[in-house]
Design an enzyme around this catalytic site. Structure first.
Site, PDB file in Angstrom:
ATOM      1  N   LEU A 272      14.059 -20.170  30.658  1.00  0.00           N
ATOM      2  CA  LEU A 272      15.263 -19.427  31.055  1.00  0.00           C
ATOM      3  C   LEU A 272      16.512 -20.011  30.433  1.00  0.00           C
ATOM      4  CD1 LEU A 272      16.277 -18.046  34.505  1.00  0.00           C
ATOM      5  CD2 LEU A 272      17.800 -19.716  33.396  1.00  0.00           C
TER       6      LEU A 272
ATOM      7  N   ASN B 151      20.738 -19.824  30.474  1.00  0.00           N
ATOM      8  CA  ASN B 151      21.937 -19.234  31.053  1.00  0.00           C
ATOM      9  C   ASN B 151      23.164 -19.663  30.252  1.00  0.00           C
ATOM     10  OD1 ASN B 151      20.866 -21.368  33.052  1.00  0.00           O
ATOM     11  ND2 ASN B 151      22.888 -21.137  33.920  1.00  0.00           N
ATOM     12  N   ASP B 152      24.146 -20.312  30.840  1.00  0.00           N
ATOM     13  CA  ASP B 152      25.472 -20.437  30.223  1.00  0.00           C
ATOM     14  C   ASP B 152      25.477 -21.058  28.816  1.00  0.00           C
ATOM     15  OD1 ASP B 152      25.613 -20.110  32.944  1.00  0.00           O
ATOM     16  OD2 ASP B 152      26.864 -21.866  33.302  1.00  0.00           O
TER      17      ASP B 152
ATOM     18  N   GLN C 175      22.511 -23.809  28.770  1.00  0.00           N
ATOM     19  CA  GLN C 175      21.768 -24.127  29.979  1.00  0.00           C
ATOM     20  C   GLN C 175      20.352 -23.602  29.802  1.00  0.00           C
ATOM     21  OE1 GLN C 175      23.026 -25.522  33.443  1.00  0.00           O
ATOM     22  NE2 GLN C 175      23.672 -26.546  31.570  1.00  0.00           N
TER      23      GLN C 175
ATOM     24  N   TYR D 220      24.167 -29.798  34.253  1.00  0.00           N
ATOM     25  CA  TYR D 220      24.810 -28.496  34.379  1.00  0.00           C
ATOM     26  C   TYR D 220      25.844 -28.288  33.267  1.00  0.00           C
ATOM     27  CZ  TYR D 220      22.744 -26.660  38.689  1.00  0.00           C
ATOM     28  OH  TYR D 220      21.898 -26.111  39.611  1.00  0.00           O
ATOM     29  N   SER D 221      26.509 -27.123  33.332  1.00  0.00           N
ATOM     30  CA  SER D 221      27.333 -26.676  32.217  1.00  0.00           C
ATOM     31  C   SER D 221      28.469 -27.621  31.846  1.00  0.00           C
ATOM     32  CB  SER D 221      27.932 -25.310  32.536  1.00  0.00           C
ATOM     33  OG  SER D 221      26.951 -24.337  32.309  1.00  0.00           O
TER      34      SER D 221
ATOM     35  N   ARG E  37      32.249 -28.612  39.178  1.00  0.00           N
ATOM     36  CA  ARG E  37      31.408 -28.666  37.965  1.00  0.00           C
ATOM     37  C   ARG E  37      32.012 -27.937  36.775  1.00  0.00           C
ATOM     38  NH1 ARG E  37      28.134 -25.783  41.699  1.00  0.00           N
ATOM     39  NH2 ARG E  37      28.202 -23.520  41.415  1.00  0.00           N
ATOM     40  N   ASP E  38      31.271 -27.993  35.688  1.00  0.00           N
ATOM     41  CA  ASP E  38      31.525 -27.226  34.463  1.00  0.00           C
ATOM     42  C   ASP E  38      32.781 -27.691  33.730  1.00  0.00           C
ATOM     43  OD1 ASP E  38      29.356 -25.853  35.492  1.00  0.00           O
ATOM     44  OD2 ASP E  38      30.554 -24.193  36.283  1.00  0.00           O
TER      45      ASP E  38
ATOM     46  N   GLU F  46      33.496 -20.774  39.098  1.00  0.00           N
ATOM     47  CA  GLU F  46      32.601 -21.449  38.164  1.00  0.00           C
ATOM     48  C   GLU F  46      33.141 -21.325  36.745  1.00  0.00           C
ATOM     49  OE1 GLU F  46      28.159 -21.363  39.897  1.00  0.00           O
ATOM     50  OE2 GLU F  46      28.758 -19.460  39.032  1.00  0.00           O
TER      51      GLU F  46
HETATM   52  C1  FRU Z   1      26.999 -20.613  36.092  1.00  0.00           C
HETATM   53  C2  FRU Z   1      26.407 -21.888  36.662  1.00  0.00           C
HETATM   54  C3  FRU Z   1      27.332 -23.072  36.472  1.00  0.00           C
HETATM   55  C4  FRU Z   1      26.382 -24.231  36.485  1.00  0.00           C
HETATM   56  C5  FRU Z   1      25.191 -23.663  35.759  1.00  0.00           C
HETATM   57  C6  FRU Z   1      23.867 -24.183  36.227  1.00  0.00           C
HETATM   58  O1  FRU Z   1      26.029 -19.697  35.695  1.00  0.00           O
HETATM   59  O2  FRU Z   1      26.067 -21.735  38.010  1.00  0.00           O
HETATM   60  O3  FRU Z   1      28.348 -23.154  37.433  1.00  0.00           O
HETATM   61  O4  FRU Z   1      26.890 -25.354  35.848  1.00  0.00           O
HETATM   62  O5  FRU Z   1      25.232 -22.263  35.947  1.00  0.00           O
HETATM   63  O6  FRU Z   1      22.840 -23.724  35.414  1.00  0.00           O
END
Ligand code: FRU
Length: 474
Positions: A43, A45-46, A62, A105-106, A164-165, A223
């Protein structure tokens, strides 16, 4: 303390390799994009750590390489010279240390001297419930592998474990970091820190959220904040989390908004205009921007959302789920943010077809369609059995069959449509309205995929249209 190639990293990599070697045959996979970035398996994601470094574009992301589901995320890594041909690179960060037990995480990247400095969140969940977050640093030197440098910032007082992020940038020789946060009253906030050496970060203030700079909202978390200069203003992109009632259930929203304003580097105050929704399609979340070597502000977004429907994406049967958006250049025009595909994508155009008339089909699963000088005519563009775009005097509607219950769902962009640019890859569509004034980004799957029923673009209108079409070939 450095943590290079620990035994834990080695174990993690071996597990991932074993999974990769057992993947389904991707040659049979009708959903796999031709020129968008997608993970080989697992998977995605970001987008994270974007930069133009050492002669190439770097896209980190991610990644859960162990399953087509969310979990303790790693950072995947890919590079490109042209922004549409991607080379997979070794795993960048694996969640192997005690400050990142539940995911790397991101975060973002920043070039300092000859190094790509990476900042990310070490996500830690406690067995007894609750969580904390550490902002961490890692470095990539040309030709080497990413090296973890450990924690640079622990949880600040006054916030829950949801901080985060990190998005980091440099301004007048000082480094700035914004973070997405939830405060102890469940209010979403963007926080700013400042540093002179990338290691020691000092509190600057709250940038954005309820009660700040005359703004009010009830979002419980923000986020992936991204604050960057554009022209002589600043733009803040956030992903505000809120609740929505759907089918009698309370579900989380996954919107992305931008605010244009002016950032005060002394006080962290951000005086801003009203927010604008960044996308009007079904699949767009957690975007991130960077300035490339020419000073262009380029955005990638995750073409997905962690909603209740993502587990129904059929690419999961082929061992992967989600892809990135195309890279988009951001500009400010008359006080509005515009998003347009980067010009490099025009290098894929082949077999141009020009059309004038009422209805036609353009075959091909990877193509670009442009319509100009639209005069409020009613227009239907069918992309596949499960996705169509409708345009009339009220605006543009993306109409897609829901992946779980197969009901038609509609998202509307209200406004006058003057021109359209549609980019299609095998299972994705990006619609740019009025030269980037608005965008609608969606994935699609469903019956007849890639078969006869799938026509590329099928166009029909009661008034004469003029269209131009190219196949996009890598
Ligand atoms: C956004 C998020 C971020 C986090 C990441 C975890 O999609 O929730 O806030 O760092 O994905 O995968």
């Amino acid at each position: 303390m450095k943590h290079t190639h620990s035994l834990a990293d080695q174990r993690y990599i071996n597990e991932v390799l074993a999974l990769a070697l057992n993947q389904a045959n991707q040659a049979q996979d009708p959903y796999r994009p031709v020129w968008h970035f997608a993970p080989l398996f697992g998977l995605l994601n970001d987008p994270n750590g974007l930069a133009h470094f050492n002669g190439e574009y770097h896209l980190f992301y991610q990644w859960n390489p162990k399953a087509c589901a969310h979990g303790a995320k790693a950072w995947g890594h890919a590079t490109s010279k042209d922004l549409f041909t991607w080379q997979h690179q070794p795993l960048a960060l694996a969640p192997t240390q005690d400050y990142e037990t539940h995911g790397c995480y991101s975060g973002s990247g920043l070039i300092v001297d000859d190094t790509l400095e990476l900042f990310y969140t070490g996500n830690v969940k406690f067995a007894e419930g609750g969580r904390t977050a550490y902002q961490c640093r890692a470095s990539l030197e040309a030709g080497k592998q990413v090296e973890k440098k450990g924690i640079v910032l622990s949880l600040p007082d006054g916030y829950s474990g949801h901080v985060r992020d990190p998005k980091v940038w440099v301004h007048q020789e000082r480094y700035y970091m914004v973070l997405g946060a939830e405060d102890l009253n469940y209010q979403g906030k963007v926080l700013a820190f400042v540093s002179d050496d990338l290691e020691n970060w000092h509190w600057l203030g709250e940038v954005f959220g309820d009660g700040l700079n005359g703004y009010h909202c009830d979002d419980f978390m923000l986020e992936c904040p991204d604050l960057f200069p554009l022209e002589n203003r600043h733009v803040l992109i956030t992903c505000p989390k809120n609740w929505l009632e759907r089918d009698g259930k309370k579900v989380e929203t996954f919107d992305v908004t931008y605010h244009i304003g002016d950032f005060d580097y002394q006080t962290a105050a951000f005086n801003h205009q009203d927010g604008v929704l960044m996308d009007h399609g079904f699949d767009f979340y957690a975007p991130q921007t960077f300035a490339d070597q020419d000073g262009r502000r380029i955005l990638f977004g995750w073409m997905g959302k962690p909603d209740e429907y993502e587990a129904y994406q059929p690419s999961i049967q082929h061992g992967w789920v989600h892809q990135m958006t195309c890279p988009r250049e951001l500009t400010l025009v008359n006080g509005r943010l515009k998003q347009n595909p980067v010009m490099e994508l025009t290098h894929m155009r082949q077999h141009q077809q020009v059309f004038k008339g009422l209805s036609t089909c353009f075959d091909g699963l990877s193509g670009e369609l442009q319509l100009h000088n639209l005069q409020n005519e009613e227009l239907l563009i069918e992309i596949a059995e499960d996705l169509r775009i409708e345009v009339d005097s009220k605006g543009l509607r993306t109409v897609r069959r829901n992946l779980k219950n197969h009901q038609w769902q509609v998202i509307e962009w209200p406004g006058r449509v003057n021109s359209l640019q549609l980019l299609r890859d095998h299972s994705s569509l990006e619609v740019f309205i009025n030269e980037g004034e608005a965008v609608a980004t969606s994935r699609f799957f469903g019956k007849g995929f890639g078969a006869k029923a799938d026509k590329g673009f099928k166009l029909s209108s009661k008034h004469e249209l003029s269209a131009i079409y190219w196949q996009l070939v890598k």
